[in-house]
Design an enzyme around this catalytic site. Structure first.
Site, short mmCIF file in Angstrom:
data_model
loop_
_atom_site.label_atom_id
_atom_site.label_comp_id
_atom_site.label_asym_id
_atom_site.label_seq_id
_atom_site.Cartn_x
_atom_site.Cartn_y
_atom_site.Cartn_z
CD GLN A 1 -3.28 0.20 0.37
OE1 GLN A 1 -3.59 -0.95 0.59
NE2 GLN A 1 -3.92 0.94 -0.52
CE LYS B 1 -2.55 -1.14 -3.81
NZ LYS B 1 -3.75 -1.93 -3.43
CE LYS C 1 -5.41 -3.73 2.56
NZ LYS C 1 -5.52 -3.19 1.21
CG ASP D 1 -8.44 -5.73 1.06
OD1 ASP D 1 -7.82 -5.03 0.25
OD2 ASP D 1 -8.26 -6.96 1.13
CB THR E 1 -10.71 -1.59 -7.11
OG1 THR E 1 -10.82 -0.85 -5.90
CG2 THR E 1 -9.40 -2.35 -7.12
CB SER F 1 -10.05 5.83 -0.72
OG SER F 1 -10.85 4.67 -0.54
N1 GLU Z 1 -8.23 -2.22 -0.10
C1 GLU Z 1 -8.02 -1.39 -1.24
C2 GLU Z 1 -6.60 -1.55 -1.73
O1 GLU Z 1 -6.06 -2.63 -1.69
C3 GLU Z 1 -8.48 0.03 -1.03
C4 GLU Z 1 -7.91 0.76 0.13
C5 GLU Z 1 -8.55 2.13 0.39
O2 GLU Z 1 -9.46 2.53 -0.32
O3 GLU Z 1 -8.10 2.77 1.35
O4 GLU Z 1 -5.97 -0.64 -2.21
#
Ligand code: GLU
Length: 448
Positions: free
Chosen positions: A114, A117, A129, A169, A213, A380
């Site tokens: 994350q 990303k 996370k 998630d 997503t 988000s």
């Molecule tokens: N769980 C999603 C990811 O893997 C979204 C996380 C979010 O929106 O904060 O990126």
């Protein structure tokens, strides 16, 4: 150069030693570290400041008991996690996963991914996370609510619009976010939409977040295809999974002229040669929370393959959108042999290192999750922007922003790969581009 690689190898060995048994975390770290040799040659300050060692160590890890009562009044105990990995670029941001497989190693792999990303989105969000080994499958609404309330009763003290902002998630969607938001509001006596994303549209949520997503991953694949003067037009596609990411990947593939012929769940695969009926999948999965096998009861010309392997079906585009390590080396070889030219990861780390090697060697378009599925968390961040401005944007405006973000991520990964002498290697491009921005912020912030 060789000396530097030896140094990075030493850092990886240290990660193995400090985090025993966390195999998914090791895998995620190795994928990034393998790309950083040429980066530290250009930036010796990263070695001096021990940026790589620091990035591999979460800033804070919270593990807590989540007690709750089921419908029979029996006491149940689960374990809750929040790993606040890196806040160099903004408040910790990342989803919560509720699945029986969740343990610290899974949360850390997801949190680590994350960081990069979120950096790639270009938006001001750090990486985190969380989740629990709670299994929402087969639970009643009331049980899910009681679990979410208990989970938030601990988690609330760690959250804040400028501190840590969770979302969904696997196993966490609008229903769960609603129960957690309600409990947060009740405990704190504050209506703070900025502490969670993925909220309902009437209480602070953003249009397009549900679709983001899947739509984003499909836009990313579209960009990879465009870079090779190709498109989705008439391509046969596979999308594993049948949850939120899979559903909106299929929707966007169909909008862009492709044909998705198969999807799956943990029990089996649905193959429908003339193209999947997405309205039916939405009804089964989003409304009725049923299994994908029920699809074949409605469409007699579709085939349900119990325990089947979706990657055995010939396709040109594959979009793994279920879970980690769902494509192994053998699956990747089958895909390539059957004529697959593009893989875009809607899920996090769905391809094993052996599988990635096969895709890279075959020189097909391979978009790793941390780049391809960044549209979810990016939207988000757009939800956070709307919350901060007490605003709400139209679907068209928000979707255009998402598309622009994905086009940008693709361009940055593509150009970084070229700059580092590995044209077409989006793994290298994503890892280096995501890393450098975080590393520079860490250098600027000093030793903290
Ligand atoms: N769980 C999603 C990811 O893997 C979204 C996380 C979010 O929106 O904060 O990126």
């Amino acid at each position: 150069m060789a000396k530097v690689d030896v140094k990075i190898e030493g850092m990886y060995q240290e990660v193995l030693k400090r985090n025993p048994g966390e195999t998914e975390f090791h895998q995620a770290v190795l994928e990034v570290l393998e790309c950083l040799g040429p980066v530290v040659v250009k930036h010796p300050e990263y070695l001096e400041r021990k940026i790589i060692e620091r990035i591999c160590e979460p800033e804070r890890q919270i593990i807590f008991r989540v007690p709750w009562q089921d419908d029979k009044g029996i006491v149940q105990i689960n374990r809750g996690f929040r790993v606040e990995f890196n806040s160099s670029l903004g408040p910790y941001k990342g989803g919560l996963r509720f699945h029986p497989s969740v343990y610290l190693g899974i949360v850390k792999f997801l949190g680590f991914e994350q960081i990069f990303k979120n950096s790639l989105t270009g938006l001001p969000i750090g990486g985190g996370k969380g989740g629990s080994d709670f299994d929402p499958k087969g639970k009643t609404d009331d049980e899910v609510m009681r679990f979410c309330q208990s989970f938030m009763t601990e988690l609330y003290r760690h959250l804040g619009e400028h501190t840590d902002v969770p979302a969904g998630d696997i196993g966490v969607g609008g229903r769960e976010i609603g129960y957690m938001f309600g409990q947060y509001k009740r405990i704190t006596n504050r209506y703070e939409p900025g502490v969670l994303t993925g909220k309902g549209l009437t209480w602070g949520g953003s249009l397009v977040r549900t679709e983001a997503t899947g739509y984003g991953a499909t836009y990313f694949v579209n960009e990879m295809l465009k870079a090779r003067k190709d498109s989705f037009e008439d391509k046969t596609c596979l999308v594993s999974g049948s949850g939120n990411v899979a559903i909106y990947t299929i929707e966007k593939i169909h909008q862009l002229g492709g044909k998705c012929v198969a999807c799956s769940d943990s029990n089996g695969v649905i193959y429908h040669e003339k193209g999947l009926d997405l309205d039916l999948i939405k009804q089964l999965k989003e409304v009725e929370r049923r299994r994908i096998s029920d699809y074949a009861a409605v469409h007699k010309d579709a085939k349900y393959i119990a325990n089947g392997n979706i990657w055995d079906i010939p396709c040109q585009v594959a979009m793994p959108s279920a879970t980690q390590n769902e494509i192994n080396g053998k699956d990747a070889a089958t895909l390539v042999k059957n004529g697959c030219i593009a893989v875009g990861e809607g899920a996090n780390m769905p391809t094993t290192p052996e599988g990635i090697k096969v895709f890279l060697e075959a020189k097909i378009c391979y978009g790793p999750g941390k780049a391809a599925n960044a549209g979810g968390v990016a939207t988000s961040a757009l939800e956070m922007q709307q919350n901060a401005g007490r605003d709400s944007w139209s679907f068209e405006y928000t979707e255009k922003k998402l598309e622009d973000i994905m086009v940008n991520i693709h361009r940055n990964c593509f150009e970084t790969a070229e700059e580092y002498g590995a044209p077409g290697n989006y793994v290298l491009g994503a890892n280096i581009c995501g890393f450098i921005k975080v590393a520079n912020a860490m250098v600027a912030h000093g030793l903290i």
